[in-house]
Structures are given as C-alpha cells and as structure tokens.
Design an enzyme around this catalytic site. Structure first.
Site, short mmCIF file in Angstrom:
data_model
loop_
_atom_site.label_atom_id
_atom_site.label_comp_id
_atom_site.label_asym_id
_atom_site.label_seq_id
_atom_site.Cartn_x
_atom_site.Cartn_y
_atom_site.Cartn_z
N GLU A 163 -6.66 22.55 -15.39
CA GLU A 163 -6.47 23.95 -15.77
C GLU A 163 -5.38 24.67 -14.96
O GLU A 163 -5.67 25.57 -14.17
CB GLU A 163 -7.78 24.72 -15.62
CG GLU A 163 -8.92 24.11 -16.39
CD GLU A 163 -10.14 25.03 -16.50
OE1 GLU A 163 -10.15 26.08 -15.84
OE2 GLU A 163 -11.05 24.69 -17.25
N GLU A 351 -14.12 19.00 -20.32
CA GLU A 351 -15.21 19.91 -19.94
C GLU A 351 -15.65 20.69 -21.16
O GLU A 351 -14.82 21.12 -21.96
CB GLU A 351 -14.78 20.96 -18.90
CG GLU A 351 -14.58 20.43 -17.52
CD GLU A 351 -14.09 21.51 -16.54
OE1 GLU A 351 -14.37 22.71 -16.75
OE2 GLU A 351 -13.42 21.12 -15.58
#
Ligand code: GCO
Length: 450
Positions: A163, A351
């Site tokens: 991220e 995720e």
C-alpha cells in the site's frame, strides 16, 4: 463457493509492526511507528506495538493456528529495523528470526508470501529524510538485497511494498500515519521514491540475482463512486480516484503519472524534477502478479473548499466496525476495471477483511457474525470472478490475529483469532471456523478433481 481451481491459494495475512512486539529484542532498533505512537494524540489510547501480539516470541504457536486453519499460505512482512538497525549495519540475529519463522512455516506445509515493506521504516532512515530523500531508494535496495539473498530459497512469492498510498499520502500528506507530516509535496515525493524502490527491487531480484521467485507489489484500491450524476460530483469522484488509485496504478502499468492529477498537485508541487530520466520505466517494470488489498468502496461529493475538491459523502450501505461500506459488488467492478484498463497479470487479493466490536464469551467463543458474513460475501465475489475468467490467483484474509491497528491502536479488531492482550491468549472466532470450513470444502473439491 466451490469454484476454486486446485491451484487457487487461500491464505491469511499480517504485518511485522502490527503483531511482532519484541521491539527491543534481537538487536532491533526503533521504527517510525515506535516513535509516532509515543507522540501524544496520534494513536487511540496511546497504544503502541512494543508488545503487540508478542508474535516474536510466540510465532511457533501462531504457525500452529495457521496450520489448523488449513490455509495454503501465510503473508507476513519483515521489520527493516531488525535487519538494518543502523545505516549499513546488518544484523544477523534479525535475519535469524525470519529464517526460523520460514523454516517453521515450511515444516507446517504453508507457503510463505513475504512483504518487504509494511511501513516500519527504521528511525535512522527517517532521520535522514525518510522516503522524501531519494537515497531511500538505495537504503531499501540494500535491505531488499540481503533479504533476497538470505531468504529467497524459502519464499514462495515476494511483495516489495504494501500500500504505497498509505506509506506516502496517508503518512506524509494527511498525517494520520507515521511520520505524521502534512505536506502534499512530501506525499508526492515519498510516493515516487517508494514506487521507484519497488521497480528497482524487482529488477534486482530478477536480473541481478536471477531468481525465478514471483514478485509483485500490493496496492490498496478503493473504487470511488460519485454521490450524484452532477458534473461537480463526477469531478470530485475523478479526483478522488486519481488521488487514491490512478496515482499508483498508472505509473506501475502505464509508466506515467496521470496528467490531470499532476495539474491538480501543481499548486503544491512546484517542481517535478525529482522524477528523473529512466524512473518511470523502472517503476513500470514487468512483475509476475499484482496484489490488491480491498476493504470497501468510497462515495464522494464535490466540496469547493477541499484541496482536491472532494470529500466523503454519506452512504447508506451496511457498515463494518470501521464505518466502512460493505461492498462486495464494487469489489467485482474494481476487478473488471483493472482487467479492462490495466493488467492481465494474475491478481492476488493480498488483504480483505473487517473489524467489528467482538465479545469474548466466558466459554472462549466469539460470535462474530458481521465478520463471518463479510468474508462469505467477499469470497463469494472472488468465486464469481473466477468463474468469469478474471484470473484471481489467491485470497488472503486480513488478519490472522487481532493486532495493532495503526492509528486505532488495539481498539479495532480485524483478526479471525481473538487476542486477549493481557494474557496473550488466542481464541477461535466463529469467522475462523467458517474460513476453515470454506478452505476445507475447496480441498475436498480439489481431491475430487485430481
Ligand atoms: C493495510 C494494512 C493493514 C491494516 C488493514 C486494516 O495494508 O491497510 O495492510 O495493515 O491493518 O488494512 O486497516
């Protein structure tokens, strides 16, 4: 939910700072999260990750839980300050921890997926400018190289960064994450250096070290929807999408930053000369897969007084304990868009998960219906995507354990195992039992087709 091929990977995920603890063990030095969480007002209840889930000392029992869960794979990250506690000083003891962890996983028949950077930048690097300093690319490569050399033989797949949006914009522009700066130009520079370090690390593994181990990057992607069809709200949605998604997708897959966003940033970013010749080609290096973390969609509306003319809008969707929209259909739309506009690479959902206010019953059970429904809906969506030929390689549930949820401290629980942070005892939540069933039913199916 049995449309999963026999190669499909089910897993679960964690990250180093969120679970390890052992902050002063094994020669580890401090990271920006140690320092940030010491700063009053930054983390709910003044929580920090010094102890977290004490996974550093309990990894063997945690691996047993993963084994009992029956998943194929486990995704975790390496704490950079364990490996290089000081600039240029390699710490063998830090590496030993990850070697033991990997050994134990392999003994348990679990495939390790390893993320190099999940936000715990060493303080020594921050003190020299952190990700704003272009030298960060070289510091990261030095770290990556030793990890590749020492661990590649145990690792199933590598992820360079987790991220980048969070590690740059959320941390250097919005200030919610360490190091808590609030400067747009810094956010944009940090993003660039992180992306560049990704591209160069991929090249290092593939070309210089000649490894065959698959490598990729993980982005958090949030499909953005406009509150209304008005031109203003459409503009707001375009900008929000540019800020959250395209600023990262475009360089990785197209080798350029989106022009509309460059213009929008240019009132704050006076000079783009930090983007040097050859950088964009490096960032767009070919990877083996693409990782995405998906939690929710976002709904926005026009706001004339905001820097980028958008703010979050009220949505009447069902919410998780984070206040995030439960939005499995938008998850599917996101994948269609990626297939249409960006990539044919295998996609891994690295995720997906949810926080809810869990209650540990006296008998040790946790009836987390919200989380169980959430995971069923999203796995169902993955199954449909698979059926439609979207080439999803795997699904990793976030998270194995309740853990240090960044600025929310221990208040938000994302685990499928409940952690009592006073005793460090772990408990199966209903969601873990359900996930085990889903994975097992796939295995039965697997045998049937073999
Ligand atoms: C993330 C993070 C996780 C968070 C999760 C829930 O990559 O955003 O990888 O560390 O805990 O997303 O907010």
């Amino acid at each position: 939910m049995s449309n999963f091929s026999k190669e499909f990977i089910f897993g679960t995920a964690t990250s180093s700072y969120q679970i390890e603890g052992g902050f002063d063990q094994g020669g580890r030095s401090l990271s920006i999260w140690d320092t940030f969480s010491e700063t009053p007002g930054k983390v709910v209840n003044g929580d920090n990750g010094r102890m977290a889930c004490d996974h550093y000392n309990r990894y063997k029992e945690d691996i047993q839980l993963i084994k009992e869960l029956g998943v194929d794979s486990y995704r975790f990250s390496i704490a950079w300050p364990r490996i290089f506690p000081e600039e240029g000083v390699y710490n063998e003891e830090g590496m030993d921890f990850y070697r033991s962890l990997l050994d134990e996983l392999l003994k348990a028949g679990i495939k390790p997926v390893v993320t190099l950077y999940h936000w715990d930048l060493p303080m020594w690097a921050y003190n020299k400018g952190g990700w704003i300093n272009r030298d960060s690319v070289n510091w990261f490569l030095e770290f990556a190289e030793v990890c590749f050399r020492e661990l590649d033989r145990y690792v199933d797949s590598w992820i360079t960064h987790n991220e980048p949006w969070c590690a740059s914009f959320l941390s250097y522009h919005l200030g919610h994450h360490a190091p808590g700066h609030r400067n747009i130009e810094e956010g944009v520079k940090a993003a660039h250096h992180i992306l560049l370090s990704h591209g160069k690390a991929v090249e290092l593994l593939k070309t210089d070290l000649n490894s065959q181990t698959p490598i990729g990057i993980t982005l958090n992607l949030t499909p953005v929807y406009a509150k209304t069809t008005s031109v203003n709200d459409q503009l707001a949605a375009n900008n929000a999408d540019g800020y959250t998604n395209r600023w990262f997708l475009d360089p990785i897959f197209k080798g350029s930053y989106p022009h509309d966003m460059m213009n929008l940033f240019s009132s704050y970013v006076h000079d783009y000369s930090f983007i040097q010749e050859g950088d964009m080609a490096s960032i767009a290096v070919e990877c083996d897969f693409f990782g995405i973390n998906y939690y929710n969609r976002s709904l926005v509306e026009y706001a004339s007084n905001e820097n980028f003319l958008f703010i979050g809008s009220h949505s009447d969707y069902e919410k998780t304990g984070m206040g995030w929209d439960v939005s499995p259909n938008e998850f599917k739309e996101l994948i269609y868009r990626l297939r249409m506009d960006y990539t044919n690479l295998p996609i891994f959902i690295t995720e997906n998960g949810s926080a809810y206010d869990d209650v540990l019953e006296e008998d040790g059970s946790v009836h987390d219906k919200g989380r169980t429904d959430y995971l069923e809906k999203h796995i169902q969506a993955v199954s449909e995507l698979q059926q439609e030929g979207m080439n999803i390689g795997g699904y990793f549930l976030w998270s194995l354990l309740d853990n240090f949820e960044w600025a929310f401290g221990y208040e938000k629980r994302f685990g499928i195992f409940y952690v009592d942070f006073t005793t460090q005892q772990r408990y199966w939540k209903d969601s873990a039992k359900r996930y085990k069933e889903i994975v097992a039913s796939r295995s039965v199916h697997k045998e049937a087709v073999q």
